[in-house]
Scaffold this motif. Structure first.
Motif, mmCIF file in Angstrom:
data_model
loop_
_atom_site.group_PDB
_atom_site.id
_atom_site.type_symbol
_atom_site.label_atom_id
_atom_site.label_comp_id
_atom_site.label_asym_id
_atom_site.label_seq_id
_atom_site.Cartn_x
_atom_site.Cartn_y
_atom_site.Cartn_z
ATOM 1 N N PHE A 64 76.100 73.066 77.722
ATOM 2 C CA PHE A 64 75.304 73.693 76.669
ATOM 3 C C PHE A 64 74.066 72.873 76.316
ATOM 4 O O PHE A 64 73.221 73.310 75.542
ATOM 5 N N SER A 65 73.951 71.663 76.879
ATOM 6 C CA SER A 65 72.740 70.850 76.731
ATOM 7 C C SER A 65 72.362 70.334 78.121
ATOM 8 O O SER A 65 72.544 69.152 78.432
ATOM 9 N N PRO A 66 71.851 71.215 78.974
ATOM 10 C CA PRO A 66 71.688 70.875 80.394
ATOM 11 C C PRO A 66 70.557 69.902 80.707
ATOM 12 O O PRO A 66 70.538 69.317 81.790
ATOM 13 N N LYS A 67 69.620 69.702 79.785
ATOM 14 C CA LYS A 67 68.456 68.871 80.096
ATOM 15 C C LYS A 67 68.543 67.507 79.424
ATOM 16 O O LYS A 67 68.810 67.416 78.227
ATOM 17 N N PRO A 68 68.283 66.442 80.201
ATOM 18 C CA PRO A 68 68.334 65.095 79.610
ATOM 19 C C PRO A 68 67.103 64.749 78.783
ATOM 20 O O PRO A 68 67.079 63.696 78.142
ATOM 21 N N GLU A 69 66.089 65.612 78.792
ATOM 22 C CA GLU A 69 64.891 65.385 78.000
ATOM 23 C C GLU A 69 64.581 66.614 77.164
ATOM 24 O O GLU A 69 64.718 67.746 77.613
ATOM 25 N N GLY A 70 64.111 66.393 75.934
ATOM 26 C CA GLY A 70 63.744 67.484 75.053
ATOM 27 C C GLY A 70 62.309 67.924 75.248
ATOM 28 O O GLY A 70 61.549 67.322 76.021
ATOM 29 N N GLU A 71 61.913 68.954 74.510
ATOM 30 C CA GLU A 71 60.573 69.518 74.658
ATOM 31 C C GLU A 71 59.472 68.550 74.237
ATOM 32 O O GLU A 71 58.332 68.655 74.685
ATOM 33 N N HIS A 72 59.805 67.621 73.359
ATOM 34 C CA HIS A 72 58.795 66.699 72.832
ATOM 35 C C HIS A 72 59.076 65.260 73.241
ATOM 36 O O HIS A 72 58.729 64.323 72.522
ATOM 37 N N GLY A 73 59.706 65.095 74.392
ATOM 38 C CA GLY A 73 59.951 63.762 74.917
ATOM 39 C C GLY A 73 61.220 63.096 74.426
ATOM 40 O O GLY A 73 61.447 61.910 74.702
ATOM 41 N N GLU A 74 62.067 63.834 73.690
ATOM 42 C CA GLU A 74 63.347 63.263 73.245
ATOM 43 C C GLU A 74 64.231 62.964 74.467
ATOM 44 O O GLU A 74 64.125 63.624 75.512
ATOM 45 N N LEU A 75 65.123 62.015 74.303
ATOM 46 C CA LEU A 75 66.067 61.658 75.363
ATOM 47 C C LEU A 75 67.474 62.052 74.929
ATOM 48 O O LEU A 75 67.906 61.679 73.842
ATOM 49 N N HIS A 76 68.158 62.813 75.764
ATOM 50 C CA HIS A 76 69.541 63.186 75.476
ATOM 51 C C HIS A 76 70.383 62.707 76.651
ATOM 52 O O HIS A 76 70.663 63.436 77.601
ATOM 53 N N TRP A 77 70.784 61.451 76.535
ATOM 54 C CA TRP A 77 71.484 60.784 77.621
ATOM 55 C C TRP A 77 72.992 60.793 77.381
ATOM 56 O O TRP A 77 73.475 60.990 76.260
ATOM 57 N N LEU A 78 73.713 60.546 78.485
ATOM 58 C CA LEU A 78 75.177 60.526 78.447
ATOM 59 C C LEU A 78 75.664 59.168 78.932
ATOM 60 O O LEU A 78 75.138 58.626 79.912
ATOM 61 N N TYR A 79 76.667 58.635 78.239
ATOM 62 C CA TYR A 79 77.272 57.372 78.653
ATOM 63 C C TYR A 79 78.725 57.647 79.031
ATOM 64 O O TYR A 79 79.557 57.958 78.156
ATOM 65 N N VAL A 80 79.021 57.516 80.343
ATOM 66 C CA VAL A 80 80.367 57.802 80.838
ATOM 67 C C VAL A 80 81.164 56.504 80.925
ATOM 68 O O VAL A 80 80.767 55.552 81.613
ATOM 69 N N LEU A 81 82.272 56.460 80.223
ATOM 70 C CA LEU A 81 83.126 55.270 80.234
ATOM 71 C C LEU A 81 83.823 55.118 81.585
ATOM 72 O O LEU A 81 84.350 56.103 82.137
ATOM 73 N N ASP A 82 83.830 53.898 82.134
ATOM 74 C CA ASP A 82 84.612 53.671 83.352
ATOM 75 C C ASP A 82 86.007 53.157 82.973
ATOM 76 O O ASP A 82 86.307 52.938 81.794
ATOM 77 N N SER A 83 86.845 52.969 83.971
ATOM 78 C CA SER A 83 88.249 52.610 83.702
ATOM 79 C C SER A 83 88.367 51.270 82.984
ATOM 80 O O SER A 83 89.247 51.081 82.139
ATOM 81 N N HIS A 84 87.490 50.339 83.293
ATOM 82 C CA HIS A 84 87.524 49.028 82.627
ATOM 83 C C HIS A 84 87.169 49.180 81.151
ATOM 84 O O HIS A 84 87.812 48.579 80.276
ATOM 85 N N GLU A 85 86.159 49.999 80.842
ATOM 86 C CA GLU A 85 85.713 50.173 79.459
ATOM 87 C C GLU A 85 86.732 50.915 78.616
ATOM 88 O O GLU A 85 86.806 50.721 77.394
ATOM 89 N N VAL A 86 87.532 51.779 79.254
ATOM 90 C CA VAL A 86 88.569 52.502 78.519
ATOM 91 C C VAL A 86 89.589 51.526 77.946
ATOM 92 O O VAL A 86 90.142 51.742 76.864
#
Length: 432
Positions: A64-86
């Motif tokens: 539902f939020s397919p773009k990592p950048e917004g219309e005005h240069g916003e950043l919508h990034w994702l941080y995926v936890l790896d097994s060590h971080e869990v």
């Protein structure tokens, strides 16, 4: 009724954990609150976000939020936890990600924290405290583990409250009012008559909600008053009163004419003007309808189903009209509901409290309860319970106009009941 034995009465509910499901039938569940938070942040110009969670969370967010950048240069990034971080936490990785977002030009960042970081006790506040001094972009965060927030409202009100951390003390503008809970433009929600009336009196209105900008949020502490028109912004108003000494007037929970009178009179007194007869026609219609409905509903028993923003304040108003609450669906137990609950209980009412997530199955329980009338959504196969539906479109509506619309809908359902009872076979109708 045996079907209600597992439920608690209102007096026994103190938080979301005390609200039980009406029926045990299998349900796919409600929206994860992180989804709502992600949608909100996309609608605030200039605000970036970093969603922290497992791969399932980040993949779902991209649907539902397919773009990592917004219309005005916003950043919508994702941080995926790896097994060590869990197991050991994600402190170093999050600090590195925030540095990269700051370097990439983020103006402000909302961290959206999902289940696993909250389950392992990751110190998000400590991480922000450590990295903030070296960043240009201010950072705030919202904890939305679904095991603590089992539906969508926390994704709204906790996110709005978290945005208060992006605010700083400003010089006060005595003619500025923040409207909390309404966007500058709402195609599907008509404008309450109060707001243009305030503008005509020379009051500058700033709308604080999804659809506003980061600048609007950051400028908000210069206002002389906050007007609350949505339950999702009440906690933000409380936070701003506590931290910036900005008073607020809550309008979203007022239905009876006397309470609206008092709130409107308080606004006029605060800003030193007179309303004259601006609302008189609306007010007189509300009074007439209120008196008419009182004569017709005294003693009727009601239930509140889904798709109602503030069930307890609505129940208080209906009880003042002479009705009796039997059972209330509470999607969320808001912070101010402790006060609301005390008022309803003091009136002599202590209804069952539940969550309804299986509309078809829940309907059979409601039919056994046999209320005289229902408010909210009912399964389409309902043939026995008169229902005032379409309650969700009252979101963002306040004042005499909303009360008029509610009372008209009640009268419409009462007319249908009356017509059905009078119908008989010769009129092609049966009694209910």
């Amino acid at each position: 009724m045996n079907e209600l034995k597992h439920l608690k009465r209102l007096s026994m509910v103190k938080s979301n954990t005390g609200i039980k499901f009406l029926t045990p039938a299998v349900s796919p569940g409600n929206h994860c609150p992180m989804r709502i938070a992600s949608v909100i942040v996309e609608d605030i110009e200039g605000l970036s976000s970093l969603l922290v969670g497992m791969q399932e969370c980040t993949t779902h967010s991209r649907l539902f939020s397919p773009k990592p950048e917004g219309e005005h240069g916003e950043l919508h990034w994702l941080y995926v936890l790896d097994s060590h971080e869990v197991v050991f936490g994600c402190r170093d990785g999050l600090i590195d990600a925030l540095r990269k977002m700051d370097k990439a030009g983020a103006k402000a960042i909302l961290l959206i924290v999902t289940c696993v970081p909250e389950l392992i006790g990751e110190d998000i506040e400590g991480i922000i405290h450590e990295v903030q001094p070296e960043l240009s972009a201010p950072i705030t965060f919202v904890m939305l583990g679904q095991f603590k927030n089992i539906s969508y409202p926390p994704g709204s009100w906790k996110t709005m409250e978290a945005l208060g951390r992006l605010m700083d003390v400003k010089e006060r503008d005595s003619n500025c009012v923040n409207v909390l809970g309404r966007a500058p433009e709402e195609e599907h929600i008509s404008m309450p008559s109060l707001l243009p009336a305030l503008a005509e009196k020379g009051i500058s209105l700033r709308y604080i909600a999804p659809g506003a900008s980061l600048t609007d949020f950051q400028s908000a502490p210069d206002a002389a008053l906050n007007l609350v028109v949505s339950p999702y912004t009440q906690p933000l108003a409380v936070k701003m009163e506590r931290e910036f000494d900005i008073p607020y007037t809550a309008l979203h929970n007022l239905y009876d004419v006397e309470s609206i009178d008092k709130a409107y009179a308080g606004l006029a007194e605060r800003f030193g003007f007179s309303w004259d007869d601006i609302f008189e026609e609306e007010r007189q219609e509300a009074i007439a309808l209120q008196n008419q409905v009182k004569e017709m509903v005294n003693g009727l028993r009601f239930v509140l189903s889904t798709r109602i923003d503030m069930p307890i304040p609505l129940s208080i108003y209906l009880s003042k009209l002479g009705m009796e609450p039997l059972l209330l669906h509470l999607e969320e137990y808001y912070p101010e509901d402790r006060i609301n609950a005390k008022e309803l209980i003091a009136m002599g009412h202590n209804p069952w409290i539940c969550r309804m997530v299986n509309a078809e199955v829940d309907l059979s329980v409601l039919e056994k309860l046999a209320p005289d009338i229902c408010f909210g959504y009912l399964w389409s196969t309902n043939k026995t319970i008169p229902c005032v539906s379409d309650m969700f479109d009252f979101y963002g509506q306040v004042g005499y106009g909303r009360t008029i619309s509610l009372l008209r809908r009640i009268l419409g359902v009462l007319d249908e009941i009356d017509a059905s009872r009078k119908g008989g076979i010769e009129h092609g109708a049966t009694s209910i």
